[in-house]
Design a protein around this motif. Structure first.
Motif, mmCIF file in Angstrom:
data_model
loop_
_atom_site.group_PDB
_atom_site.id
_atom_site.type_symbol
_atom_site.label_atom_id
_atom_site.label_comp_id
_atom_site.label_asym_id
_atom_site.label_seq_id
_atom_site.Cartn_x
_atom_site.Cartn_y
_atom_site.Cartn_z
ATOM 1 N N UNK A 1 0.808 -1.217 0.000
ATOM 2 C CA UNK A 1 0.000 0.000 0.000
ATOM 3 C C UNK A 1 0.842 1.269 0.000
ATOM 4 N N UNK A 2 1.910 1.276 0.790
ATOM 5 C CA UNK A 2 2.720 2.489 0.912
ATOM 6 C C UNK A 2 4.002 2.426 0.103
ATOM 7 N N UNK A 3 4.213 1.342 -0.601
ATOM 8 C CA UNK A 3 5.382 1.237 -1.472
ATOM 9 C C UNK A 3 5.007 1.417 -2.931
ATOM 10 N N UNK A 4 3.745 1.208 -3.257
ATOM 11 C CA UNK A 4 3.257 1.365 -4.631
ATOM 12 C C UNK A 4 2.615 2.751 -4.767
ATOM 13 N N UNK A 5 3.166 3.626 -5.636
ATOM 14 C CA UNK A 5 2.617 4.984 -5.782
ATOM 15 C C UNK A 5 1.138 5.013 -6.155
ATOM 16 N N UNK A 6 0.652 3.979 -6.838
ATOM 17 C CA UNK A 6 -0.748 3.984 -7.273
ATOM 18 C C UNK A 6 -1.727 3.890 -6.108
ATOM 19 N N UNK B 1 0.614 14.889 7.511
ATOM 20 C CA UNK B 1 0.093 13.614 7.021
ATOM 21 C C UNK B 1 0.935 13.085 5.871
ATOM 22 N N UNK B 2 1.168 13.939 4.876
ATOM 23 C CA UNK B 2 1.928 13.512 3.702
ATOM 24 C C UNK B 2 3.351 13.121 4.096
ATOM 25 N N UNK B 3 3.950 13.903 4.973
ATOM 26 C CA UNK B 3 5.337 13.648 5.365
ATOM 27 C C UNK B 3 5.463 12.320 6.113
ATOM 28 N N UNK B 4 4.462 12.009 6.941
ATOM 29 C CA UNK B 4 4.500 10.743 7.699
ATOM 30 C C UNK B 4 4.327 9.548 6.763
ATOM 31 N N UNK C 1 10.574 6.903 0.006
ATOM 32 C CA UNK C 1 11.263 6.986 -1.286
ATOM 33 C C UNK C 1 10.566 6.174 -2.373
ATOM 34 N N UNK C 2 9.798 5.157 -1.998
ATOM 35 C CA UNK C 2 9.140 4.314 -2.989
ATOM 36 C C UNK C 2 7.878 4.955 -3.559
ATOM 37 N N UNK C 3 7.140 5.694 -2.726
ATOM 38 C CA UNK C 3 5.912 6.327 -3.227
ATOM 39 C C UNK C 3 6.104 7.803 -3.563
ATOM 40 N N UNK C 4 7.352 8.264 -3.564
ATOM 41 C CA UNK C 4 7.643 9.680 -3.805
ATOM 42 C C UNK C 4 7.077 10.217 -5.119
ATOM 43 N N UNK C 5 7.079 9.446 -6.221
ATOM 44 C CA UNK C 5 6.501 9.983 -7.467
ATOM 45 C C UNK C 5 5.043 10.424 -7.329
#
Length: 207
Positions: free
Chosen positions: A60-65, A143-146, A150-154
């Motif tokens: 969930x938090x590693x996939x940008x989609x 919220x966004x920062x937490x 690096x994986x979902x940064x895009x």
């Protein structure tokens, strides 16, 4: 509106308390809780696997989609109860004699909600919509920062986090200041635009 129609005060109080509680938790705690729940070995993936809805754990938090679905969902869970306070207060100010008269005339709950409650809270509703439109460029930085990594940064890079990285991490203070200033200018334009449109459509506005 549905919460306002509940007759059982005990059940209503329980629902309000449960939905209010997340607002008083910091995003460090609330976000950290969901990071744990949404891990590949977390309870969410475990339940989805047990229900045979997935074959392998979802990142969930590693996939940008998935990022904005998670961000919107956690944002709603955290603030929906607190936001309801404003609407419940506005609905409490609606003249109850109108409801009584409509009930005598045969109007059901849905019709009373549609033709009495909504027009009664329209000024409050429009003010909140105007604030929401003017704040479209203001993402919840904490919220966004937490939730960001690096994986979902895009997908998770927003104006606020970009300004933070540009100004405080890369020491480009002039660029960060210019970006923040332009964001404020656009927010002001959105505020005036939303207020003008609201006054034309509903005759109700912020100023």
């Amino acid at each position: 509106m549905l919460l306002n129609e509940i007759r059982s005060t005990k059940f209503k109080s329980v629902v309000q308390t449960i939905t209010y509680l997340p607002h008083f938790l910091s995003w460090v705690i609330f976000g950290g809780l969901f990071i744990t729940l949404l891990n590949s070995d977390g309870i969410v993936n475990y339940m989805l696997g047990r229900l045979h809805l997935i074959d392998s754990p979802l990142q969930f938090l590693a996939d940008p989609s998935y990022f904005w679905g998670v961000a919107i969902g956690t944002g709603l869970l955290k603030d929906i109860g607190w936001g309801a306070i404003l609407y419940l207060a506005a609905m409490a100010g609606v003249d109850q004699s109108l409801h009584e008269a409509a009930s005598i005339d045969g109007a059901g709950r849905f019709k009373r909600m549609l033709h009495i409650t909504i027009p009664g809270i329209l000024p409050t509703l429009m003010v909140l919509i105007i604030f929401a439109v003017s704040g479209m460029l203001n993402n919840n930085f904490t919220q966004i920062y937490v939730l960001q990594n690096s994986l979902n940064l895009p997908a998770s890079q927003v104006i606020d986090t970009y300004v933070y990285q540009t100004g405080l991490l890369n020491f480009q203070f002039s660029s960060a200041t210019a970006i923040g200033l332009m964001k404020s200018v656009f927010a002001l334009l959105l505020l005036f635009g939303a207020n003008t449109l609201s006054k034309k459509i509903t005759k109700s506005g912020l100023f």
